[in-house]
Design an enzyme around this catalytic site. Structure first.
Site, short mmCIF file in Angstrom:
data_model
loop_
_atom_site.label_atom_id
_atom_site.label_comp_id
_atom_site.label_asym_id
_atom_site.label_seq_id
_atom_site.Cartn_x
_atom_site.Cartn_y
_atom_site.Cartn_z
N GLY A 181 0.83 -1.21 0.00
CA GLY A 181 0.00 0.00 0.00
C GLY A 181 0.86 1.25 0.00
O GLY A 181 0.42 2.31 0.47
N PHE A 182 2.04 1.18 -0.57
CA PHE A 182 3.01 2.28 -0.47
C PHE A 182 2.58 3.53 -1.23
O PHE A 182 3.09 4.62 -0.99
CB PHE A 182 4.38 1.82 -0.99
CG PHE A 182 4.41 1.57 -2.47
CD1 PHE A 182 4.00 0.36 -2.99
CD2 PHE A 182 4.82 2.56 -3.37
CE1 PHE A 182 4.01 0.11 -4.37
CE2 PHE A 182 4.84 2.34 -4.73
CZ PHE A 182 4.42 1.11 -5.23
N ALA B 143 -1.86 7.46 0.95
CA ALA B 143 -1.43 8.55 1.82
C ALA B 143 -0.64 8.01 3.02
O ALA B 143 0.45 8.49 3.34
CB ALA B 143 -2.65 9.33 2.31
N ARG C 169 5.35 0.38 -11.93
CA ARG C 169 6.52 -0.40 -11.49
C ARG C 169 7.83 0.22 -11.92
O ARG C 169 8.90 -0.13 -11.40
CB ARG C 169 6.44 -1.82 -12.02
CG ARG C 169 5.29 -2.61 -11.38
CD ARG C 169 5.24 -4.01 -11.97
NE ARG C 169 6.55 -4.64 -11.88
CZ ARG C 169 6.92 -5.72 -12.57
NH1 ARG C 169 6.07 -6.29 -13.39
NH2 ARG C 169 8.14 -6.23 -12.46
N THR D 194 -3.74 -1.42 8.63
CA THR D 194 -5.00 -1.48 7.90
C THR D 194 -6.09 -2.01 8.83
O THR D 194 -5.87 -2.98 9.54
CB THR D 194 -4.85 -2.43 6.69
OG1 THR D 194 -3.60 -2.17 6.05
CG2 THR D 194 -6.00 -2.25 5.72
N PHE E 277 -2.35 3.50 15.58
CA PHE E 277 -0.90 3.63 15.80
C PHE E 277 -0.54 4.99 16.42
O PHE E 277 0.62 5.32 16.52
CB PHE E 277 -0.16 3.48 14.48
CG PHE E 277 0.27 2.08 14.18
CD1 PHE E 277 1.24 1.45 14.95
CD2 PHE E 277 -0.29 1.37 13.13
CE1 PHE E 277 1.65 0.15 14.66
CE2 PHE E 277 0.11 0.07 12.85
CZ PHE E 277 1.08 -0.55 13.61
N HIS F 167 -14.55 15.89 18.62
CA HIS F 167 -14.18 15.70 17.21
C HIS F 167 -14.84 16.78 16.35
O HIS F 167 -15.77 17.45 16.78
CB HIS F 167 -14.62 14.31 16.73
CG HIS F 167 -13.70 13.21 17.16
ND1 HIS F 167 -13.75 12.68 18.43
CD2 HIS F 167 -12.69 12.56 16.51
CE1 HIS F 167 -12.81 11.74 18.54
NE2 HIS F 167 -12.16 11.65 17.39
N LYS G 97 -18.14 14.39 11.92
CA LYS G 97 -17.99 12.97 12.28
C LYS G 97 -19.40 12.38 12.40
O LYS G 97 -20.27 12.94 13.04
CB LYS G 97 -17.25 12.84 13.61
CG LYS G 97 -17.01 11.40 14.03
CD LYS G 97 -16.01 11.32 15.19
CE LYS G 97 -15.94 9.92 15.80
NZ LYS G 97 -15.56 8.87 14.85
#
Lengths: 261, 261, 261, 261
Positions: free
Chosen positions: B10-11, B14, B41, B97, B125, B152, B156
């Site tokens: 998933g590089f 974002a 690629r 994920t 994380f 928030h 939301k």
């Protein structure tokens, strides 16, 4: 400056004693009389009063114009008669006692007008709470999206606090009723708090806490927060001091300390 | 120290790009491969990758032990197959994920065990959120009276936040269910918020705000408050860094960053 | 209500583009012209402008009374000439560009007066910061004991922030210089912060933080705190909106958004 | 569970009386003896003690193993002799009295070891302060950029507070000394506060405030804040309760409540 003379009604109670200490420390004010039905008339020192202060147990015994200002920290059942007496005998009332009905307030305002006397009735003399309400009302013009969080000790019996609800009402005068987030879904019931015209109010009750209120405003890319903490009811005296300094210049009986700032 | 080799799945997204920047800046780690079904690629530079990084569009094309660590910031529909592939080909997964079911997590843990590989699956994380939950859980042992306020942005869609509810659940493991103030009366409905085993949760929704949470503890004469603010999802990378530094020493597939701190 | 026409100087920059978006979204205002020395005059859409907006690269080419209001988000070296031009050609300036000297401000105020035009120069259009300063100034009358804590990202080059110092200066106008705690001893040098006439100022610099300021007032038994958070410079547009709504009613060139609230 | 017997040294003082109330309210603990040089031995009720509690005025009169636990809230000049006495006569000390030197602490720890007795010496029994220090120390591993703000009443004589400095020292064990913002310029002297190995400490002194501390951590895109408020020294008793519940299981004389949590 002329010395302003003061009578303190309810001088023997906790708040009355704080008022005694306050006036004793003000250079241009002097306690000349004190009223309390049960107090010992012969022992002014016990109440931190000077020897020459006249103590009255009976309302009817107090002479006309016994003082320039009548400070009232008595009880709900007595406050109406006290303030009427003050206004009918030439004294400007500064009233911290709660319990007056809307009708009684209206009547006392009319009486003050008829007697050409100003004065102040303030349910909350805490300057931090009063300024919070005043600023919140003004900020609501520019930040219509706003919520209130009030935090009190765990044994408070009702929620929200009177001050929090007053704050919401004052802000509601300066914004259109609307929800900030009308389509949201609560996955745990009631987390979005109470709703006053789209102003959400949240009450926190925890041991250790005393009496605190926050008003949170949000706008694009920014936030404004106003917070007040009452650690001790001694805080009321700063507001009484402001009232004493202004009462001579008032032309009517004002309700709410925020209205003379 | 030996260089640890990393593959980023998933590089091109974002979060994946932030992970690329993170690993590029870590002295003892090196990106050797990258996986994304749609990426070009032949243009590693476009993705901030070194020229010698191998880019794969097809899972099946990735060789055994292509890297020591498999970082996964892909999509819910792909994560299960990705992590299974990593574990079956000798790579330790570090997974940000979301979307794995409890069953899938259990299956992957068993697979990791069978293959003698450690790893980490972390729905959050953000170090500030993870530490807040960890500290709150511990503090609840000593301060069983506690409320949660999360704040928030106004768009939301749900309340409370997942992190706030997780915090309450973690604290509930360390206290008996009880109400701090069982006899109170609400004069405005719902001001006392949501109730999770006696832990009141309050959700604030205002424009301008991003993602914030406070846990308020009260005890006799004192209060403890833990607060975290997420201003930007770039904050997740501090947690990924911690995971990368610890993953080599893990003997199992752990769920929850707080469990490896 | 009549439509108010607007010219935006500096429309191609980051702040200028936010101003374009703002005015495009206001029902009673319309962008009719735009000025930027470098912009492409033939591609208004690229700048989110309607097809009929006239784009100017040259100040001298702009006709008299090209618009009712001149919004200026340009650069310090151009702002003085721009505002002078606006005032000499019948346009009311709303200026967010910094860099005017006190002498230039005075000269522009005189020019506005001579031309019977009102307007606004505001170094800070963030409503939360402006209201914080205004409220802090008023609160200082009642709470002369006050400290300021400002918090910014770790790569801010100077301390304290300009807003924090402005806040202290505004409060100093409403209190006597004095120290809250004159006899204290610092056992670690400088922990009591900077000193502006007895108002202590503390600057916090941490990564993650953006731009935040708190003003802390203390009095007997109570505290009042005003806090503002700027998460994003998009916040400035709420202040520009307020200015646009008021500029028609201003009789002079005012400096400081707080002076028209 | 067996009842644990308690002797309270310094029971007639303010903190001692709070300890009496605490133990009277704990089901599995019983006050059996009390020590104070000046107290009236014949009037236990006056001190809220049961009739059968033995009151001692003289250390030497206290018998061996008079109680399982010796709670000490006495004075700095007496605490060393008291704790030595307790350890030599089979009682486990729980000590809230300050004033022990490092040498005395070391000697008492050795004595406890020789006598196979555990115990606790805690300069601060406030659970909120103790948890703040513990959590701050742990968080510093992940957030090395950190500042401390402590806020106390305006008549505190020294700055910073002992707890704030202790917090900084504990965090310094878990991070490398460094400045978050080494190149900054102070345009008002000292606004960046005190410096302990790159941890900036700010002391606020205002009337109304009691005793409060905040630790602010910042990282990329996020912030973590831990705050404690001490409103009343009654708060210490929650920590004494924790100590009493754990002291039977301690194998040594521990210094610092945080080390037994």
């Amino acid at each position: 400056m002329l010395m302003t003379s003061v009578l303190i009604a309810g001088f023997a109670g906790a708040m009355g004693q704080k008022a005694v200490d306050l006036v004793n420390g003000m250079a241009d004010f002097q306690i000349v009389a004190a009223f309390s039905p049960q107090a010992d008339r012969n022992d002014p020192e016990r109440y931190n009063l000077n020897d020459d202060v006249q103590i009255f147990n009976d309302l009817a015994a107090i002479p006309d114009q016994a003082a320039d200002v009548w400070i009232d920290f008595t009880v709900p059942s007595a406050v109406y008669e006290n303030v009427k007496f003050a206004l009918n005998h030439g004294m400007r009332p500064v009233v911290g006692t709660t319990g007056l009905t809307d009708e009684q307030e209206a009547e006392l305002k009319a009486l003050a007008k008829a007697n050409h006397l100003g004065g102040l009735i303030a349910p909350n003399f805490g300057m931090s709470a009063v300024l919070l309400m005043k600023f919140a009302q003004e900020a609501a013009k520019y930040f219509p999206d706003v919520e209130v969080i009030e935090m009190h000790h765990a044994d408070k019996k009702d929620a929200p606090s009177g001050t929090a609800l007053s704050t919401a009402k004052m802000m509601a005068q300066n914004r259109q009723p609307h929800e900030s987030n009308p389509d949201e879904v609560e996955t745990l019931a009631n987390v979005r708090g109470g709703d006053y015209q789209g102003i959400r109010i949240h009450s926190v009750r925890l041991p250790g806490y005393i009496a605190h209120e926050q008003v949170l405003f949000g706008g694009t890319g920014e936030a404004l927060t106003i917070r007040q903490d009452s650690f001790d009811r001694g805080s009321f005296m700063s507001g009484v001091k402001v009232a004493l300094e202004k009462v001579a210049s008032l032309n009517e009986l004002v309700v709410g300390l925020e209205n003379i700032l």
